[in-house]
Design a protein around this motif. Structure first.
Motif, PDB file in Angstrom:
ATOM      1  N   LEU A 152       4.842 -58.812   3.059  1.00 24.15           N
ATOM      2  CA  LEU A 152       5.315 -60.206   3.599  1.00 24.15           C
ATOM      3  C   LEU A 152       5.835 -60.919   2.018  1.00 24.15           C
ATOM      4  O   LEU A 152       7.111 -61.250   2.340  1.00 24.15           O
ATOM      5  CB  LEU A 152       4.067 -61.081   3.992  1.00 24.15           C
ATOM      6  N   THR A 189       5.085 -50.939  -2.589  1.00 27.06           N
ATOM      7  CA  THR A 189       3.708 -51.565  -2.904  1.00 27.06           C
ATOM      8  C   THR A 189       2.886 -50.355  -2.951  1.00 27.06           C
ATOM      9  O   THR A 189       3.212 -48.943  -2.657  1.00 27.06           O
ATOM     10  CB  THR A 189       3.258 -51.864  -1.318  1.00 27.06           C
ATOM     11  N   GLU A 190       1.546 -50.443  -3.283  1.00 26.95           N
ATOM     12  CA  GLU A 190       0.649 -49.291  -3.741  1.00 26.95           C
ATOM     13  C   GLU A 190       0.091 -48.895  -2.552  1.00 26.95           C
ATOM     14  O   GLU A 190      -0.072 -47.810  -2.091  1.00 26.95           O
ATOM     15  CB  GLU A 190      -0.641 -49.821  -4.546  1.00 26.95           C
ATOM     16  N   THR A 191      -0.087 -49.591  -1.331  1.00 30.42           N
ATOM     17  CA  THR A 191      -0.630 -49.247  -0.395  1.00 30.42           C
ATOM     18  C   THR A 191       0.278 -49.589   0.916  1.00 30.42           C
ATOM     19  O   THR A 191       1.190 -50.408   1.122  1.00 30.42           O
ATOM     20  CB  THR A 191      -2.175 -50.085   0.071  1.00 30.42           C
ATOM     21  N   LYS A 192      -0.317 -48.861   2.033  1.00 29.17           N
ATOM     22  CA  LYS A 192       0.534 -49.073   3.328  1.00 29.17           C
ATOM     23  C   LYS A 192       0.699 -50.443   4.119  1.00 29.17           C
ATOM     24  O   LYS A 192      -0.120 -51.160   3.218  1.00 29.17           O
ATOM     25  CB  LYS A 192       0.298 -48.118   4.236  1.00 29.17           C
ATOM     26  N   LEU A 233      -2.095 -56.978   7.741  1.00 23.33           N
ATOM     27  CA  LEU A 233      -0.818 -57.006   7.078  1.00 23.33           C
ATOM     28  C   LEU A 233      -1.123 -57.089   5.490  1.00 23.33           C
ATOM     29  O   LEU A 233      -1.936 -57.889   4.970  1.00 23.33           O
ATOM     30  CB  LEU A 233       0.131 -58.226   7.366  1.00 23.33           C
ATOM     31  N   ASN A 234      -0.568 -56.110   4.894  1.00 24.34           N
ATOM     32  CA  ASN A 234      -0.353 -56.022   3.250  1.00 24.34           C
ATOM     33  C   ASN A 234       0.449 -57.286   2.760  1.00 24.34           C
ATOM     34  O   ASN A 234       1.749 -57.624   3.147  1.00 24.34           O
ATOM     35  CB  ASN A 234       0.143 -54.776   2.800  1.00 24.34           C
ATOM     36  N   GLN A 235      -0.369 -58.211   2.123  1.00 25.63           N
ATOM     37  CA  GLN A 235       0.304 -59.532   1.592  1.00 25.63           C
ATOM     38  C   GLN A 235       1.554 -59.431   0.779  1.00 25.63           C
ATOM     39  O   GLN A 235       2.426 -59.952   1.118  1.00 25.63           O
ATOM     40  CB  GLN A 235      -0.780 -60.317   0.825  1.00 25.63           C
ATOM     41  N   ARG A 236       1.419 -58.108   0.108  1.00 23.81           N
ATOM     42  CA  ARG A 236       2.770 -57.897  -0.922  1.00 23.81           C
ATOM     43  C   ARG A 236       4.071 -57.518  -0.018  1.00 23.81           C
ATOM     44  O   ARG A 236       5.003 -57.912  -0.396  1.00 23.81           O
ATOM     45  CB  ARG A 236       2.330 -56.770  -1.866  1.00 23.81           C
TER      46      ARG A 236
END
Lengths: 500, 95
Positions: free
Chosen positions: A69, A30-33, A64-67
């Motif tokens: 999940l 992912t791009e972010t944490k 939570l980062n959607q990606r």
């Protein structure tokens, strides 16, 4: 490796079996944490990508980062898991400076995915016989990675006077995949890890790079006499950064544990590190019981409910997976298990191969070009197949020119270096340079006559019994024709002329 | 009920150094809290689904978009010690 002669009452080495399970941590790209908008980029200056959430400042709220999940569910689906209708995060408490909050946000009793499997394919190097085996997946969960420690004053923890901490990696999203203890050998374990890597790369959710630590495998292993129900004492091995290291570490450990069993030495439940330089495992520390982590539900993160519609839409986005491709390549294209495996190893290679198939090339011939000459070039030049000037359509054209007998295989190989570096149309090159194969017997016979006339001494020697000289004449004929004569036909005609 | 040994274990896991008086004090207080919570058992929960939360809320997520924190140095400044952009920590003792 040699084993001490077993004592009379003890089972022999072959009467033991190893029970192996793998815990694999895989970094998601992912791009972010996982819980904060900081970058996950690799290789920056220390502590470039930190923020109050990463370091756990009071009052911050992780989200939570959607990606993450999406990727975790896709991985679960690709591993034939059941996706939890209700899942949550928990805090795992332990103290170590690489963990800024003194707890890791992980998933304990309600992981996002459970009860799956993946199929591994084992090829016997000698007999080429293929066996397939299903390895169960116990669970797959999401969690955050820890930071990195540099031990100052010494290259080892033991001698260092202080440590330096870099939290760039802290909070990078991971999935942890736990296998059932279905694995029995080092080869099966290495194959399992490779298949996992292929799957996450196909899914595009991780780069699966073991050297950079985006794929890390821990091994749980015990041995027991065949037929015994009770498990032996389990040992954990860490620190393997290649597939062959996984295999070798397991083989070493199986041997060590069997020997301990035979000599009556007690096996301690512990963590051992694989030491690549000495090719052995070494004791690290006694393992803490899992209850000491005092897991409790993470109060800052609400639970996750994956709806049936959401699951279906992610399922529909899954690409054809490596195991499916292997089977299809064998069934649809008649390829050998070996070729099917090489061609399906990387998504970029499958795309290339399938584009050549779509252009109508012969599967087996195309497979040979890709797995041999092209693979060798990619290897030495360290380029990716999708960056190759030789397009799949051009390769299909080349294969078709050879299959149709328009050019010889040798001319094909002669053209390859230029095609690989500069691309272009093989058909146009053949036409422009007059490279088409000479299959007219009269034309070939005329060339043979010229060759024989130019080498009267060799001809006399041949006719005097030095039959080995046929090779010399073949070489001369190839030279004379620029490699263009039909090899089979010219050999036949040459034999006739020589033996007249 | 919680006994002295359990208090000592929890203190060790939480890296807390307690005096003998504190150990006694916390044994009593923690037991009191547990006894208090124990009263919940009087309720009949046969038809209640287990939960880990009191609020009905789920699926709070954010998009994967980058926002770099501008005051990285301010975070480093909070630490007792730093060196070349690293947090500096005392020697880690092996267990």
């Amino acid at each position: 490796m040699t084993t001490a002669a077993p004592a009379k009452t003890q089972p022999a080495k072959t009467q033991y079996e190893a029970i192996i399970g793998l815990e694999t941590h895989c970094q998601l790209c992912t791009e972010t944490k996982i819980f904060s908008p900081a970058s996950t980029a690799f290789g920056a200056d220390p502590n470039t990508y930190i923020d109050p959430i990463v370091v756990g400042m009071p009052g911050v709220l992780p989200v939570l980062n959607q990606r993450v999940l999406e990727y975790a569910v896709k991985a679960g689906l690709a591993l034939n898991c059941q996706i939890a209708p209700y899942s949550k995060f928990d805090r795992k408490q332990y103290f170590y400076p690489d963990l800024p909050k003194n707890y890791q946000i992980s998933q304990y009793d309600l992981p996002i995915a459970e009860h799956g499997w993946l199929e591994i394919e084992l090829i016997d190097k000698k007999t080429k016989e293929v066996t397939r085996k299903r390895i169960g997946i116990t669970r797959l969960h999401m969690e955050e990675d820890a930071g990195k420690l540099v031990h100052a004053g010494s290259d080892r923890l033991a001698g260092s006077t202080y440590s330096l901490v870099d939290y760039n990696r802290a909070g990078v999203p991971l999935i942890e995949i736990v296998s059932e203890p279905d694995i029995r050998t080092g080869q099966e374990a290495a194959e399992y890890a490779q298949e996992l890597r292929r799957i996450v790369r196909y899914l595009g959710i991780s780069d699966g790079n073991m050297q950079e630590g985006s794929l890390r495998c821990d091994v749980n292993i015990s041995v027991r006499p065949v037929g015994q129900e009770e498990f032996g004492t389990k040992v954990e091995i860490k620190n393997m950064n290649s597939f062959s290291a996984i295999q070798k570490a397991i083989e070493y450990e199986i041997d060590r544990q069997i020997k301990a069993n035979q000599t009556g030495e007690k096996i301690i439940q512990e963590t051992r590190l694989w030491d690549e330089s000495s090719q052995r495992t070494q004791s690290m520390r006694s393992k803490e019981g899992s209850s000491d982590y005092r897991y409790f539900p993470e109060p800052d993160l609400p639970p996750i409910v994956v709806s049936a519609e959401q699951k279906e839409s992610w399922l529909a986005e899954l690409p054809e997976l490596p195991a499916q491709k292997r089977t299809r390549y064998e069934d649809e294209f008649g390829l050998s298990p070996y070729d099917a495996r090489v061609l399906s190893d990387e998504r970029t290679i499958t795309e290339y191969f399938e584009a050549a198939m779509a252009a109508g090339a012969d599967p087996k011939l195309t497979a040979n070009w890709i797995t041999q000459d092209i693979a060798a070039y990619l290897n030495t030049e360290r380029v990716s197949i999708d960056a190759l000037p030789l397009t799949p359509v051009a390769l299909a054209e080349l294969v078709q020119l050879i299959a149709a007998g328009t050019i010889s295989n040798k001319i094909g190989k002669d053209l390859l270096p230029e095609l690989l570096t500069q691309g272009g149309s093989p058909k146009a090159m053949v036409e422009a340079r007059g490279l088409s194969q000479i299959s007219d017997p009269a034309q070939i016979e005329a060339m043979i006559d010229e060759v024989l006339a130019a080498h009267p001494e060799e001809l006399e020697a041949y006719r005097g019994g030095k039959k080995k000289l046929q090779g010399f004449f073949v070489g001369q004929l190839m030279k004379q024709s620029g490699g263009r004569v039909d090899p089979k036909l010219s050999n036949q005609l040459l034999s006739q002329k020589l033996n007249q | 009920m919680i006994d002295l040994e359990q208090v000592r274990k929890v203190a060790l896991l939480a890296r807390l150094e307690l005096t003998a008086e504190e150990e006694d004090q916390f044994t009593g207080q923690l037991s009191g809290i547990l006894d208090y919570v124990e009263q919940l058992k009087e309720l009949n929960t046969d038809d209640v689904e287990p939960t880990t939360r009191a609020i009905e809320l789920s699926n709070i997520t954010r998009t994967d978009s980058l926002q770099t924190f501008a005051e990285r140095d301010a975070i480093l400044d909070c630490a007792p010690d730093c060196e070349d952009g690293f947090f500096k920590v005392p020697k880690i003792l092996s267990e």
